[in-house]
Write an enzyme that holds these catalytic residues in place. Sequence first.
Site, mmCIF file in Angstrom:
data_model
loop_
_atom_site.group_PDB
_atom_site.id
_atom_site.type_symbol
_atom_site.label_atom_id
_atom_site.label_comp_id
_atom_site.label_asym_id
_atom_site.label_seq_id
_atom_site.Cartn_x
_atom_site.Cartn_y
_atom_site.Cartn_z
ATOM 1 N N GLY A 99 -2.171 14.536 5.212
ATOM 2 C CA GLY A 99 -2.403 13.169 5.695
ATOM 3 C C GLY A 99 -1.718 12.917 7.025
ATOM 4 O O GLY A 99 -1.309 11.795 7.325
ATOM 5 N N ALA A 100 -1.622 13.971 7.863
ATOM 6 C CA ALA A 100 -0.906 13.851 9.145
ATOM 7 C C ALA A 100 -1.642 12.959 10.139
ATOM 8 O O ALA A 100 -1.053 12.533 11.133
ATOM 9 C CB ALA A 100 -0.701 15.233 9.746
ATOM 10 N N GLY A 135 -2.974 10.114 9.225
ATOM 11 C CA GLY A 135 -3.032 8.782 8.605
ATOM 12 C C GLY A 135 -2.028 7.808 9.207
ATOM 13 O O GLY A 135 -1.208 8.160 10.076
ATOM 14 N N LEU A 140 0.628 6.166 7.860
ATOM 15 C CA LEU A 140 2.064 6.342 7.603
ATOM 16 C C LEU A 140 2.649 7.428 8.509
ATOM 17 O O LEU A 140 3.727 7.273 9.079
ATOM 18 C CB LEU A 140 2.288 6.714 6.126
ATOM 19 N N ALA A 141 1.895 8.522 8.637
ATOM 20 C CA ALA A 141 2.370 9.631 9.475
ATOM 21 C C ALA A 141 2.517 9.169 10.920
ATOM 22 O O ALA A 141 3.515 9.479 11.591
ATOM 23 C CB ALA A 141 1.383 10.788 9.385
ATOM 24 N N LYS A 142 1.552 8.393 11.361
ATOM 25 C CA LYS A 142 1.539 7.925 12.751
ATOM 26 C C LYS A 142 2.708 6.980 13.041
ATOM 27 O O LYS A 142 3.424 7.134 14.027
ATOM 28 C CB LYS A 142 0.189 7.234 12.939
ATOM 29 N N ASP A 170 11.206 5.897 -2.072
ATOM 30 C CA ASP A 170 11.179 4.446 -1.976
ATOM 31 C C ASP A 170 11.928 4.158 -0.686
ATOM 32 O O ASP A 170 13.157 4.283 -0.640
ATOM 33 C CB ASP A 170 11.896 3.790 -3.162
ATOM 34 N N HIS A 171 11.203 3.801 0.373
ATOM 35 C CA HIS A 171 11.861 3.812 1.682
ATOM 36 C C HIS A 171 12.949 2.739 1.793
ATOM 37 O O HIS A 171 13.803 2.823 2.664
ATOM 38 C CB HIS A 171 10.843 3.722 2.822
ATOM 39 N N HIS A 208 10.601 -1.511 -4.586
ATOM 40 C CA HIS A 208 11.673 -1.892 -3.651
ATOM 41 C C HIS A 208 12.653 -2.905 -4.261
ATOM 42 O O HIS A 208 13.869 -2.734 -4.178
ATOM 43 C CB HIS A 208 11.084 -2.480 -2.370
HETATM 44 N N1 LIG Z 1 0.708 3.146 5.592
HETATM 45 C C1 LIG Z 1 1.818 2.627 5.072
HETATM 46 O O1 LIG Z 1 2.475 1.755 5.647
HETATM 47 C C2 LIG Z 1 2.313 3.104 3.754
HETATM 48 C C3 LIG Z 1 1.658 4.092 3.059
HETATM 49 N N2 LIG Z 1 2.163 4.540 1.870
HETATM 50 C C4 LIG Z 1 1.480 5.592 1.120
HETATM 51 O O2 LIG Z 1 1.328 6.750 1.945
HETATM 52 C C5 LIG Z 1 0.127 7.427 1.630
HETATM 53 C C6 LIG Z 1 -0.714 7.542 2.893
HETATM 54 O O3 LIG Z 1 -1.040 6.253 3.346
HETATM 55 P P1 LIG Z 1 -1.714 5.978 4.756
HETATM 56 O O4 LIG Z 1 -1.189 6.899 5.788
HETATM 57 O O5 LIG Z 1 -1.599 4.518 4.975
HETATM 58 O O6 LIG Z 1 -3.243 6.330 4.451
HETATM 59 P P2 LIG Z 1 -4.424 6.532 5.486
HETATM 60 O O7 LIG Z 1 -5.665 6.130 4.803
HETATM 61 O O8 LIG Z 1 -4.116 5.944 6.808
HETATM 62 O O9 LIG Z 1 -4.457 8.119 5.689
HETATM 63 C C7 LIG Z 1 -4.938 8.988 4.704
HETATM 64 C C8 LIG Z 1 -4.773 10.423 5.163
HETATM 65 O O10 LIG Z 1 -5.360 11.246 4.166
HETATM 66 C C9 LIG Z 1 -6.216 12.184 4.799
HETATM 67 N N3 LIG Z 1 -7.312 12.558 3.919
HETATM 68 C C10 LIG Z 1 -8.181 11.743 3.270
HETATM 69 N N4 LIG Z 1 -9.064 12.478 2.570
HETATM 70 C C11 LIG Z 1 -8.730 13.772 2.782
HETATM 71 C C12 LIG Z 1 -9.274 15.000 2.339
HETATM 72 N N5 LIG Z 1 -10.326 15.072 1.515
HETATM 73 N N6 LIG Z 1 -8.698 16.136 2.769
HETATM 74 C C13 LIG Z 1 -7.633 16.103 3.602
HETATM 75 N N7 LIG Z 1 -7.065 14.973 4.040
HETATM 76 C C14 LIG Z 1 -7.623 13.820 3.644
HETATM 77 C C15 LIG Z 1 -6.738 11.458 6.014
HETATM 78 O O11 LIG Z 1 -7.212 12.427 6.923
HETATM 79 P P3 LIG Z 1 -8.320 12.067 8.038
HETATM 80 O O12 LIG Z 1 -7.899 10.742 8.594
HETATM 81 O O13 LIG Z 1 -8.157 13.158 9.040
HETATM 82 O O14 LIG Z 1 -9.613 12.013 7.357
HETATM 83 C C16 LIG Z 1 -5.479 10.742 6.477
HETATM 84 O O15 LIG Z 1 -4.670 11.606 7.225
HETATM 85 C C17 LIG Z 1 -0.530 6.600 0.517
HETATM 86 O O16 LIG Z 1 -0.114 7.108 -0.725
HETATM 87 C C18 LIG Z 1 0.070 5.223 0.709
HETATM 88 O O17 LIG Z 1 0.069 4.475 -0.475
HETATM 89 C C19 LIG Z 1 3.326 4.048 1.352
HETATM 90 C C20 LIG Z 1 4.028 3.068 1.991
HETATM 91 C C21 LIG Z 1 3.573 2.480 3.229
HETATM 92 O O1 LIG Z 2 6.036 -0.212 0.715
HETATM 93 C C1 LIG Z 2 5.696 -1.192 1.330
HETATM 94 O O2 LIG Z 2 6.579 -1.771 2.156
HETATM 95 C C2 LIG Z 2 6.140 -2.587 3.227
HETATM 96 C C3 LIG Z 2 7.369 -3.353 3.700
HETATM 97 O O3 LIG Z 2 8.295 -2.441 4.224
HETATM 98 P P1 LIG Z 2 9.322 -2.897 5.344
HETATM 99 O O4 LIG Z 2 10.183 -1.719 5.547
HETATM 100 O O5 LIG Z 2 8.500 -3.276 6.544
HETATM 101 O O6 LIG Z 2 10.046 -4.079 4.798
HETATM 102 C C4 LIG Z 2 5.039 -3.525 2.798
HETATM 103 O O7 LIG Z 2 4.519 -4.203 3.930
HETATM 104 C C5 LIG Z 2 3.935 -2.737 2.145
HETATM 105 O O8 LIG Z 2 2.952 -3.625 1.650
HETATM 106 C C6 LIG Z 2 4.471 -1.906 1.004
HETATM 107 O O9 LIG Z 2 3.454 -1.027 0.542
#
Ligand SMILES: NC(=O)C1=CN([C@@H]2O[C@H](COP(=O)(O)OP(=O)(O)OC[C@H]3O[C@@H](n4cnc5c(N)ncnc54)[C@H](OP(=O)(O)O)[C@@H]3O)[C@@H](O)[C@H]2O)C=CC1
Ligand SMILES: O=C1O[C@H](COP(=O)(O)O)[C@@H](O)[C@H](O)[C@H]1O
Length: 499
Positions: free
Chosen positions: A15-16, A18, A20-22, A184-185, A247
Site C-alpha cells: 500500500g505504498a 496509498g 497513509l504511506a504518502k 495505535d498511533h 485511541h
Molecule cells: N489514511 C489514514 O489516515 C489512515 C489509514 N489507516 C489504515 O491504513 C490502511 C491503508 O489506508 P490508506 O492508505 O488510507 O488506504 P488507500 O485506499 O489510500 O490505499 C490503499 C493502498 O492499497 C493498495 N492496494 C489496493 N488494492 C491492492 C491490490 N489488489 N494489490 C496491491 N495493492 C493494493 C493501493 O494501491 P494502488 O493505489 O496502487 O492501487 C494503495 O496503495 C488501512 O487499513 C486504513 O484503515 C489507519 C489510520 C489512518
Molecule cells: O486513526 C484515526 O485517527 C485520526 C486522528 O488522528 P490524529 O493523529 O490526527 O489525531 C482520525 O482522523 C481518523 O478518523 C482515525 O481513523
Amino acid sequence: MKSHKQTPTSIVVFGATGDLAKRKLFPAFFNLFLEGWMPEDFTIFSLGRKEHTDETFGEYILENIHNFSRNHDFSEAQWSQFREKIRYVPFDIKNDQSFYSLKKELDEYDSEIAHRTDRIFYLSIAPNFIENVSNNLKKYELVKDRIKDRIIIEKPFGYDKASAIHLNNLLSNNFEENQIYRIDHYLGKETVQNILAFRFANIMFEPLWNNKYIDSIQITVAEKVGVEERGSYYDGAGALRDMIQNHLMQILCMVAMEPPSVFKSSEIRNKKADVLKSVRRIHVEDIEHYTVRAQYTQGRIDGHDKVGYLEEPGVNPGSKTETFVAMKFYIDNERWNGVPFYMRTGKSMAAKQSSVVISFKEVPDDTFRNNKSMLSPNKLTINIQPEMDIKLSFMAKKPGLNMKLKPVDMVFDFFECSPNTPEAYETLLLDVLEGDPTLFMRSDQVEEAWDVISNIQEAWERFDIAKMQTYPAGSWGPEASDELLKRQGHYWISNSEIN
Ligand SMILES: NC(=O)C1=CN([C@@H]2O[C@H](COP(=O)(O)OP(=O)(O)OC[C@H]3O[C@@H](n4cnc5c(N)ncnc54)[C@H](OP(=O)(O)O)[C@@H]3O)[C@@H](O)[C@H]2O)C=CC1
Ligand SMILES: O=C1O[C@H](COP(=O)(O)O)[C@@H](O)[C@H](O)[C@H]1O
C-alpha cells in the site's frame, strides 16, 4: 532506551501508493533517516498497483515529503541518499505470483549485501487483504525468522470482538505474537507517552491518583476535520470503532493503569490489559443513560460552510453511522471505584483538541469555609494536541491586603523544551526497527477493548437504543452530551476554558 540500530533491514510497504504511506509513513522514514536512526543498510520495497518506475515513485515521495513532513531542512545530497534506498515494486495482492517474485527480490537483496536482513512488512492496506497477505507471507516463506521478521498491522483491527479474535487467530497461525505490531498511533504521540513519565517518575502525583482525591476524569479527542476523502471507510465504522475502541481506550489505560513493577513491555502491557478487564461493562438496558451518539449536520468551521455528514462523498445518505460519541465509564477496582470516566470524540467539531482533564475533589470544608465560593477544585490538564502541555490549576492568594483567593496555573510546555518533536509514526517505526513492542497493542488488549464496547455496538446497531442526535458542524456536539455530565454535576472542559 533507543539505540542506533545497525542491522541491515528490508522494509516492505504494502500500500505504498496509498494515503497513509504518502502522508505519514514515508515522511517518517525520511525523518528517521535524516536524524541518523535508520540502519546503515536498508531498502524500502514499496508495493502498489499503480504504474511507477523507481524514478517516478521517488519524485512522488519527494513531493509528499514537501507537503507533509515536519522537517523541510534537508539537502539534495541527503534526499538522493535516501532516494537510493527506495525501490518500487508493482504488486497485486490478489496474484500469488507477486508474492513469489517479492520473495525472489528480497532474497536477491540479501545476497547483494551478503546478509540475511531483518524483514519488516508494513500492511498499509484495506483490512480485507490482511488474511491473504498474512497467509502468503508464510506460504512463500517471506517471513521465516521468528526474531528478525516482523509484521505491522494498521487499524482498524477487526470490526467487533468476534472479527478481532478471528484476525488474531489468523495472525497467530502464521506468526509469533512478538512478531506482530498492531499500531495505535496515539501511543506514539510524545504527550501520550509522557503520561507514564509524569505518573511514575514523580512522587507528587501518584499518591493522589485514586478515588480518594480524584472526582472525575474526562478524555476528549475532538477533530475539526470531517470525514474528508475517507467517507466510505468511515461510514462502515463510525466514531465508536474508529476512535473510542482504540485511541481513547489506550489513553484511558495510560491514565488508569497500576504502576508497572519495571519499565518493560510485557509488564506495561499487562497493566494496561488489567484496566480494560476492570472497565465495567454497560448493560444494554443502561446504554441510553451512559452513551450519546450523534451525526454532524451542516454548519460553519473557521468561517467556511461545511456540509452535513449525510451529504459527504462516500457516505450513504440514509446512514445511521455516528460521527460523535460521548460516554461514561466506571472502572471497578480499588483505585477507581466510583470515579466517572467521561470520553467524547467527534468529527467537524468546534476545535481540534485532544486532552485529559483530571478533576480533583474539593478541599475539606474547614480552613477556608468562609471563602468557599472562591474555591475551585484542583485540576490537572494533559493537552495531547495541538497544544502539548501539562497544566496544574491550583488556588493561590490574590496579591493584596486581604485574604482573597483565585485559581492559577502552572504549565509545562512540550513545544518550549523541544519545538521539533518526532511524529508518532517516527517513534513507532523506530520501535519496530528495534524490536520494541511496548507501544503496540497485544492481542488480548485489542479483544478486551472490543469487549468493552460490544454491548454499546449491539444496543445501538441491533436494538436502536439511544436516539441518534445531531450537532451542527463547528459545535461541541449535541446538548445530550452536556446533559450526560450535568446529571452528576460535571461539565465538559473545552479549549476555551483550558487555554
Ligand atoms: N489514511 C489514514 O489516515 C489512515 C489509514 N489507516 C489504515 O491504513 C490502511 C491503508 O489506508 P490508506 O492508505 O488510507 O488506504 P488507500 O485506499 O489510500 O490505499 C490503499 C493502498 O492499497 C493498495 N492496494 C489496493 N488494492 C491492492 C491490490 N489488489 N494489490 C496491491 N495493492 C493494493 C493501493 O494501491 P494502488 O493505489 O496502487 O492501487 C494503495 O496503495 C488501512 O487499513 C486504513 O484503515 C489507519 C489510520 C489512518
Ligand atoms: O486513526 C484515526 O485517527 C485520526 C486522528 O488522528 P490524529 O493523529 O490526527 O489525531 C482520525 O482522523 C481518523 O478518523 C482515525 O481513523
